[in-house]
Design a protein around this motif. Structure first.
Motif, short mmCIF file in Angstrom:
data_model
loop_
_atom_site.label_atom_id
_atom_site.label_comp_id
_atom_site.label_asym_id
_atom_site.label_seq_id
_atom_site.Cartn_x
_atom_site.Cartn_y
_atom_site.Cartn_z
N ASN A 174 70.47 24.68 44.02
CA ASN A 174 70.93 23.81 45.09
C ASN A 174 71.91 24.49 46.05
O ASN A 174 72.09 24.03 47.17
CB ASN A 174 71.53 22.52 44.51
N THR A 175 72.53 25.59 45.63
CA THR A 175 73.49 26.26 46.51
C THR A 175 73.00 27.63 46.98
O THR A 175 73.16 27.99 48.13
CB THR A 175 74.87 26.38 45.82
N VAL A 176 72.42 28.40 46.07
CA VAL A 176 72.02 29.77 46.44
C VAL A 176 70.59 29.83 46.98
O VAL A 176 70.33 30.51 47.97
CB VAL A 176 72.21 30.73 45.25
N GLU A 177 69.67 29.11 46.35
CA GLU A 177 68.28 29.23 46.80
C GLU A 177 68.02 28.67 48.21
O GLU A 177 67.29 29.30 48.98
CB GLU A 177 67.32 28.56 45.80
N PRO A 178 68.55 27.49 48.57
CA PRO A 178 68.14 26.92 49.86
C PRO A 178 68.31 27.85 51.07
O PRO A 178 67.36 28.00 51.84
CB PRO A 178 68.97 25.63 49.96
N PRO A 179 69.47 28.50 51.26
CA PRO A 179 69.53 29.38 52.44
C PRO A 179 68.59 30.59 52.36
O PRO A 179 68.13 31.08 53.39
CB PRO A 179 71.00 29.83 52.49
N ILE A 180 68.29 31.02 51.14
CA ILE A 180 67.36 32.15 50.99
C ILE A 180 65.93 31.71 51.36
O ILE A 180 65.21 32.40 52.08
CB ILE A 180 67.41 32.71 49.55
N VAL A 181 65.54 30.54 50.87
CA VAL A 181 64.21 30.01 51.21
C VAL A 181 64.11 29.81 52.72
O VAL A 181 63.09 30.10 53.34
CB VAL A 181 63.95 28.67 50.49
N GLU A 182 65.20 29.34 53.31
CA GLU A 182 65.20 29.08 54.74
C GLU A 182 64.96 30.35 55.54
O GLU A 182 64.19 30.35 56.50
CB GLU A 182 66.55 28.47 55.11
N LEU A 183 65.64 31.41 55.12
CA LEU A 183 65.45 32.71 55.78
C LEU A 183 64.01 33.17 55.63
O LEU A 183 63.37 33.60 56.59
CB LEU A 183 66.43 33.71 55.17
N GLU A 184 63.49 33.04 54.43
CA GLU A 184 62.12 33.46 54.12
C GLU A 184 61.11 32.61 54.92
O GLU A 184 60.17 33.14 55.51
CB GLU A 184 61.95 33.25 52.61
N GLN A 185 61.32 31.30 54.92
CA GLN A 185 60.37 30.40 55.57
C GLN A 185 60.40 30.51 57.09
O GLN A 185 59.41 30.22 57.75
CB GLN A 185 60.69 28.95 55.20
N SER A 235 47.96 33.93 44.26
CA SER A 235 49.35 33.79 44.69
C SER A 235 49.58 34.47 46.04
O SER A 235 49.13 35.60 46.26
CB SER A 235 50.28 34.40 43.64
N PRO A 236 50.28 33.79 46.94
CA PRO A 236 50.56 34.38 48.26
C PRO A 236 51.31 35.71 48.17
O PRO A 236 51.24 36.52 49.08
CB PRO A 236 51.44 33.33 48.95
N ASP A 237 52.02 35.93 47.08
CA ASP A 237 52.79 37.18 46.97
C ASP A 237 51.98 38.30 46.33
O ASP A 237 52.51 39.39 46.10
CB ASP A 237 54.11 36.94 46.23
N GLY A 238 50.72 38.04 45.99
CA GLY A 238 49.86 39.09 45.42
C GLY A 238 50.34 39.62 44.08
O GLY A 238 50.05 40.76 43.72
N GLY A 239 51.11 38.82 43.35
CA GLY A 239 51.50 39.24 42.00
C GLY A 239 52.87 39.89 41.89
O GLY A 239 53.17 40.57 40.92
N GLN A 240 53.72 39.65 42.89
CA GLN A 240 55.09 40.20 42.81
C GLN A 240 56.03 39.33 41.96
O GLN A 240 57.21 39.62 41.86
CB GLN A 240 55.69 40.32 44.21
N GLY A 241 55.49 38.25 41.42
CA GLY A 241 56.32 37.42 40.55
C GLY A 241 57.32 36.57 41.30
O GLY A 241 58.38 36.22 40.76
N LEU A 242 57.01 36.24 42.55
CA LEU A 242 57.94 35.42 43.33
C LEU A 242 57.55 33.95 43.33
O LEU A 242 58.34 33.09 43.71
CB LEU A 242 58.01 35.94 44.77
N ALA A 243 56.32 33.63 42.90
CA ALA A 243 55.92 32.22 42.83
C ALA A 243 56.68 31.57 41.68
O ALA A 243 57.12 32.21 40.73
CB ALA A 243 54.41 32.11 42.63
N ARG A 244 56.84 30.24 41.78
CA ARG A 244 57.74 29.56 40.85
C ARG A 244 57.20 29.45 39.42
O ARG A 244 57.96 29.12 38.51
CB ARG A 244 58.11 28.18 41.40
N ASP A 245 55.91 29.71 39.21
CA ASP A 245 55.44 29.73 37.82
C ASP A 245 56.12 30.84 37.02
O ASP A 245 56.27 30.73 35.81
CB ASP A 245 53.91 29.88 37.74
N ASP A 294 63.78 40.16 47.72
CA ASP A 294 63.13 41.48 47.63
C ASP A 294 62.52 41.88 48.98
O ASP A 294 61.79 41.09 49.60
CB ASP A 294 61.99 41.44 46.59
N GLY A 295 62.82 43.09 49.38
CA GLY A 295 62.20 43.62 50.59
C GLY A 295 62.90 43.21 51.88
O GLY A 295 62.48 43.61 52.97
N MET A 296 63.95 42.41 51.80
CA MET A 296 64.64 41.97 53.02
C MET A 296 65.83 42.87 53.37
O MET A 296 66.45 42.70 54.42
CB MET A 296 65.14 40.53 52.88
#
Lengths: 219, 219
Positions: free
Chosen positions: A106-117, A11-21, A176-178
């Motif tokens: 559809n409302t909360v995640e998209p802007p957060i992903v955008e900031l992250e990406q 996992s790119p996050d090294g086990g921080q539990g941020l991946a969608r699984d 997390d961490g932002m």
């Protein structure tokens, strides 16, 4: 036979539990449904076998007998519909819990992903700081609204924990961490309430063990 | 009493059917459920009465007796669950249709909205063209994957039209006028198939009439 989900081999996050699984693991733990995990490499995710399961080449997927699903929201919903514990029985409360599931995605995640990406997409450009400020303002606008609605309640619909809360907690954890969510004491307490649930902790430990194993194998 | 939805008093798109009430109108028309519309101004959307219904201050909302919902995905899902015609009866096919509903909203729509919003957010900055190229590449990546999965099928799951198709068509319509979807002949045909449905046309006409009325009132 238990359902089989897919997760990152490394996992790119090294086990921080941020991946969608993590969302799906948590839902399965909440309802007490055992599951198997098939780990996939980044290379395998682009191959026809995985694309047949997930047309967008991502994780997680979910296979249960003849049924295959590929979107974390729909997998969590499917689990919630087929087991007790993640959606209220009363029809209107159930519809509102499902409403929060969609709102998280559809409302909360998209802007957060955008900031992250944005960091990965254009982090090296000279104007990255300017863009980041705009994107961060947008995230704060959504958090202001969400914090106002949540108020002092423990969960979003005022009653019991639901699949809507599960997804909203996972979406807020992406911050997390932002240094942003920390400005909202009720949203921080809300995320902490989610993370304190025994099912969350079992799911977190399971995905962390995969990351530790990947590291020990040099993946 | 019929359900009441909210829509823009004066839609920013001038009646092109891109506002999210169109999704709900279309779903209601597909299942033959009459509805009332309450129009809200941009000012009213920020007031407590509307925020009590929609914590993020947007449209549409949906009120039916004691139930109030506010997210277009969950409203369409609610309509699909309570009427025949938008979800298959067979459980696995039904789960896959719901999967496409989530995929439209959480995987395909976000990069499209991002591309669209970038113009409003940072359209005046000198680096806007650079950002736009990156965002457009990301949209094309998703469309490549979606087009590959759709192939020559009329609808996404190969069988009948579903709530998943309704939402995917609406999401792809957000690309109207951007000169991107036109490079994908099967996705263009897919959108055209959606737009040709009588229920779509009734819903489109209804929202267009609101925009025409707003114009005639100088709103």
């Amino acid at each position: 036979m238990v359902p089989i989900i897919t997760a990152f081999e490394s996992s790119p996050d090294g086990g921080q539990g941020l991946a969608r699984d993590m969302r799906v693991r948590w839902a399965l733990e909440e309802v007490g449904q055992p599951y198997d995990v098939r780990l996939v490499s980044f290379e395998a995710m682009k191959q026809p076998a995985h694309l047949a399961l997930h047309p967008f080449g991502q994780i997680p997927t979910f296979e249960d007998g003849d049924l295959a699903l590929f979107e974390s929201g729909s997998i969590v919903f499917h689990i919630a519909q087929h087991h007790a514990g993640l959606l209220p029985e009363e029809p209107n409360a159930r519809a509102r819990a499902i409403n929060w599931l969609f709102a998280a995605l559809n409302t909360v995640e998209p802007p957060i992903v955008e900031l992250e990406q944005s960091r990965y997409m254009v982090g090296g450009r000279p104007w990255y700081g300017d863009l980041r400020a705009v994107l961060e303002d947008r995230v704060r606008c959504r958090l202001d609204q969400l914090a106002r609605r949540l108020g002092d309640a423990e969960w979003l619909d005022g009653g019991a924990f639901s699949a809507g809360d599960l997804m909203m907690v996972m979406v807020l954890r992406r911050l997390d961490g932002m240094g942003i969510r920390e400005d909202y004491s009720n949203l921080s307490a809300y995320v902490a309430s989610g993370e304190a649930r025994p099912a969350y902790r079992r799911a977190f430990a399971a995905q962390k063990a995969v990351a530790a194993s990947a590291r020990s194998q040099g993946l």
